[in-house]
Design a protein around this motif. Sequence first.
Motif, mmCIF file in Angstrom:
data_model
loop_
_atom_site.group_PDB
_atom_site.id
_atom_site.type_symbol
_atom_site.label_atom_id
_atom_site.label_comp_id
_atom_site.label_asym_id
_atom_site.label_seq_id
_atom_site.Cartn_x
_atom_site.Cartn_y
_atom_site.Cartn_z
ATOM 1 N N PHE A 126 0.833 -1.205 0.000
ATOM 2 C CA PHE A 126 0.000 0.000 0.000
ATOM 3 C C PHE A 126 0.869 1.256 0.000
ATOM 4 O O PHE A 126 0.658 2.181 -0.792
ATOM 5 N N LEU A 127 1.865 1.304 0.875
ATOM 6 C CA LEU A 127 2.745 2.466 0.965
ATOM 7 C C LEU A 127 3.528 2.677 -0.329
ATOM 8 O O LEU A 127 3.688 3.819 -0.788
ATOM 9 N N GLU A 128 4.025 1.602 -0.905
ATOM 10 C CA GLU A 128 4.800 1.731 -2.135
ATOM 11 C C GLU A 128 3.966 2.354 -3.250
ATOM 12 O O GLU A 128 4.442 3.223 -3.986
ATOM 13 N N GLU A 129 2.721 1.937 -3.356
ATOM 14 C CA GLU A 129 1.853 2.472 -4.399
ATOM 15 C C GLU A 129 1.447 3.916 -4.110
ATOM 16 O O GLU A 129 1.467 4.776 -5.001
ATOM 17 N N GLU A 130 1.099 4.208 -2.852
ATOM 18 C CA GLU A 130 0.635 5.551 -2.505
ATOM 19 C C GLU A 130 1.745 6.591 -2.612
ATOM 20 O O GLU A 130 1.522 7.707 -3.101
ATOM 21 N N VAL A 131 2.943 6.257 -2.142
ATOM 22 C CA VAL A 131 4.053 7.211 -2.225
ATOM 23 C C VAL A 131 4.410 7.480 -3.681
ATOM 24 O O VAL A 131 4.666 8.634 -4.070
ATOM 25 N N ALA A 132 4.418 6.453 -4.506
ATOM 26 C CA ALA A 132 4.715 6.649 -5.929
ATOM 27 C C ALA A 132 3.716 7.623 -6.563
ATOM 28 O O ALA A 132 4.079 8.452 -7.407
ATOM 29 N N LYS A 133 2.445 7.560 -6.146
ATOM 30 C CA LYS A 133 1.404 8.425 -6.705
ATOM 31 C C LYS A 133 1.512 9.873 -6.218
ATOM 32 O O LYS A 133 0.843 10.750 -6.755
ATOM 33 N N MET A 134 2.335 10.129 -5.217
ATOM 34 C CA MET A 134 2.467 11.484 -4.663
ATOM 35 C C MET A 134 3.388 12.373 -5.491
ATOM 36 O O MET A 134 3.535 13.554 -5.196
ATOM 37 N N LYS A 135 4.007 11.841 -6.519
ATOM 38 C CA LYS A 135 4.939 12.610 -7.319
ATOM 39 C C LYS A 135 4.285 13.858 -7.904
ATOM 40 O O LYS A 135 3.171 13.811 -8.431
ATOM 41 N N SER A 136 4.990 14.999 -7.770
ATOM 42 C CA SER A 136 4.535 16.250 -8.376
ATOM 43 C C SER A 136 5.744 17.008 -8.912
ATOM 44 O O SER A 136 6.884 16.559 -8.782
ATOM 45 N N ASP A 137 5.467 18.175 -9.511
ATOM 46 C CA ASP A 137 6.564 19.004 -10.022
ATOM 47 C C ASP A 137 7.392 19.632 -8.907
ATOM 48 O O ASP A 137 8.461 20.176 -9.165
ATOM 49 N N HIS A 138 6.878 19.574 -7.682
ATOM 50 C CA HIS A 138 7.518 20.295 -6.579
ATOM 51 C C HIS A 138 8.109 19.371 -5.518
ATOM 52 O O HIS A 138 8.536 19.836 -4.464
ATOM 53 N N ASN A 139 8.127 18.062 -5.773
ATOM 54 C CA ASN A 139 8.714 17.161 -4.783
ATOM 55 C C ASN A 139 9.466 16.030 -5.471
ATOM 56 O O ASN A 139 9.473 15.914 -6.713
ATOM 57 N N LEU A 140 10.111 15.206 -4.665
ATOM 58 C CA LEU A 140 10.727 13.974 -5.135
ATOM 59 C C LEU A 140 10.124 12.820 -4.360
ATOM 60 O O LEU A 140 9.858 12.940 -3.151
ATOM 61 N N VAL A 141 9.928 11.694 -5.022
ATOM 62 C CA VAL A 141 9.522 10.471 -4.332
ATOM 63 C C VAL A 141 10.628 9.441 -4.531
ATOM 64 O O VAL A 141 11.143 9.251 -5.641
ATOM 65 N N ILE A 142 10.998 8.809 -3.426
ATOM 66 C CA ILE A 142 12.158 7.907 -3.419
ATOM 67 C C ILE A 142 11.776 6.584 -2.776
ATOM 68 O O ILE A 142 11.107 6.561 -1.739
ATOM 69 N N PHE A 143 12.219 5.497 -3.396
ATOM 70 C CA PHE A 143 12.132 4.195 -2.745
ATOM 71 C C PHE A 143 13.527 3.842 -2.264
ATOM 72 O O PHE A 143 14.479 3.823 -3.040
ATOM 73 N N TRP A 144 13.639 3.592 -0.958
ATOM 74 C CA TRP A 144 14.950 3.298 -0.360
ATOM 75 C C TRP A 144 14.957 1.828 0.042
ATOM 76 O O TRP A 144 14.291 1.422 0.985
ATOM 77 N N ASP A 145 15.710 1.042 -0.686
ATOM 78 C CA ASP A 145 15.708 -0.410 -0.489
ATOM 79 C C ASP A 145 16.838 -0.815 0.456
ATOM 80 O O ASP A 145 18.013 -0.775 0.084
ATOM 81 N N VAL A 146 16.474 -1.209 1.667
ATOM 82 C CA VAL A 146 17.482 -1.627 2.638
ATOM 83 C C VAL A 146 17.772 -3.122 2.540
ATOM 84 O O VAL A 146 18.543 -3.660 3.335
ATOM 85 N N ASP A 147 17.178 -3.785 1.571
ATOM 86 C CA ASP A 147 17.463 -5.202 1.318
ATOM 87 C C ASP A 147 17.282 -5.473 -0.172
ATOM 88 O O ASP A 147 16.468 -6.293 -0.593
ATOM 89 N N ALA A 148 18.067 -4.769 -0.986
ATOM 90 C CA ALA A 148 17.903 -4.840 -2.431
ATOM 91 C C ALA A 148 18.037 -6.254 -2.989
ATOM 92 O O ALA A 148 17.256 -6.646 -3.872
ATOM 93 N N PRO A 149 19.002 -7.064 -2.533
ATOM 94 C CA PRO A 149 19.083 -8.422 -3.075
ATOM 95 C C PRO A 149 17.782 -9.206 -2.908
ATOM 96 O O PRO A 149 17.336 -9.888 -3.836
ATOM 97 N N ALA A 150 17.161 -9.093 -1.740
ATOM 98 C CA ALA A 150 15.910 -9.814 -1.504
ATOM 99 C C ALA A 150 14.786 -9.274 -2.393
ATOM 100 O O ALA A 150 13.998 -10.044 -2.954
ATOM 101 N N THR A 151 14.714 -7.951 -2.525
ATOM 102 C CA THR A 151 13.676 -7.347 -3.368
ATOM 103 C C THR A 151 13.845 -7.763 -4.824
ATOM 104 O O THR A 151 12.881 -8.156 -5.495
#
Length: 371
Positions: free
Chosen positions: A101-126
């Motif tokens: 839910f969070l991954e989808e909602e944060v991605a949808k928050m993108k605008s011309d005035h902000n940045l949205v970032i996914f920070w993967d603390v376990d990239a190999p597993a993802t």
Amino acid sequence: MIKEKLNIAFFGSSIVSAYWNGAATYYRGIVKALHKMGHEVTFYEPDIFERQQHRDIEDPDWCNVIVYQKDKVSLRGLLRKAQEEADVIIKASGVGAFDDFLEEEVAKMKSDHNLVIFWDVDAPATLDRIENDENDPFRKLIPQYDFILTYGGGQPVIDAYEKNGAQKCIPIYNALDTDTHFPVDADKKFDGTLAFLGNRLPDREARVEEFFLKPAADLPKHQFLIGGSGWGDKPMPENVEYVGHVYTKDHNAFNCTPMAVLNISRDSMAKYGFSPATRVFEAAGAGACIITDYWKGINTFFEPDEEIMVVKDGEEMKKVLSELTPEKAKKIGKAAYKKVLAKHTYEHRAELLESVISRKLHHQTEEVKPS
């Protein structure tokens, strides 16, 4: 021009509790360094897994902490607040509640005035997960984030993420928090030849048997210590002492007291390489002699045999421990301490993070200026 002070909203597992939460030290180091640089961070974390009952720290003065209950109504309100106030909105992997839910909602928050970032603390597993499941819901979201930041992984992780559509993937490696990890006096309760600290996890256990328990059984005259959650019912040789969960306040003594400390990678981290655990830098910051299992990219951070000792299996570990002297261990520990202060503090990592965020925001602002 971009304002100097950034307002950053960070949705992660926990910044106040390291209980079943190995990312806590990483989050604290990064966020504290950002605060010192003048930025304001609000860290949103769920009340789950008894973490609030096992806090290592109270709410810090370098971060606003908002603990929310496990329900989507509360979370939706916090997401609206973040969207209204933040210049940068970060969703970390492994929050532990409503991750999809969070991954989808944060991605949808993108605008011309902000940045949205996914920070993967376990990239190999993802990455392994999405490679094995073409219907994984996160796969389609990757291109929507301005950045994918990762806890480690080097070029193999960068290539894998960009193959899956990432606009830009940047590793922000673990580092040393000099405020919390430093040399201290030895503590007799952590005396021994070799100490290992890590929670019992399925993709680490076999390597703990190979690099720690097997050499311990073969060296009965040496004392070994193991700390972390979940090892209580694990059969161990008589010369291995299980000390349970080691709270952050005791990490320095745990690292400073034994002749050497052991780093053991999880299988997924070892597979991709370039993924030094937080505890490698913690131990180096305490001046410990570190012995690590082999993984690709070690020499990116420390010089083998001079600043860190590297072994490829239990037999090599047994040989290293049989030949290691207190004098040699102290020399290696001092060299690691010098290197980590020069190149691997969280201030170094936060400077990199600030530079990539600022460049992107500046470019974005220039693009939307009226002609």
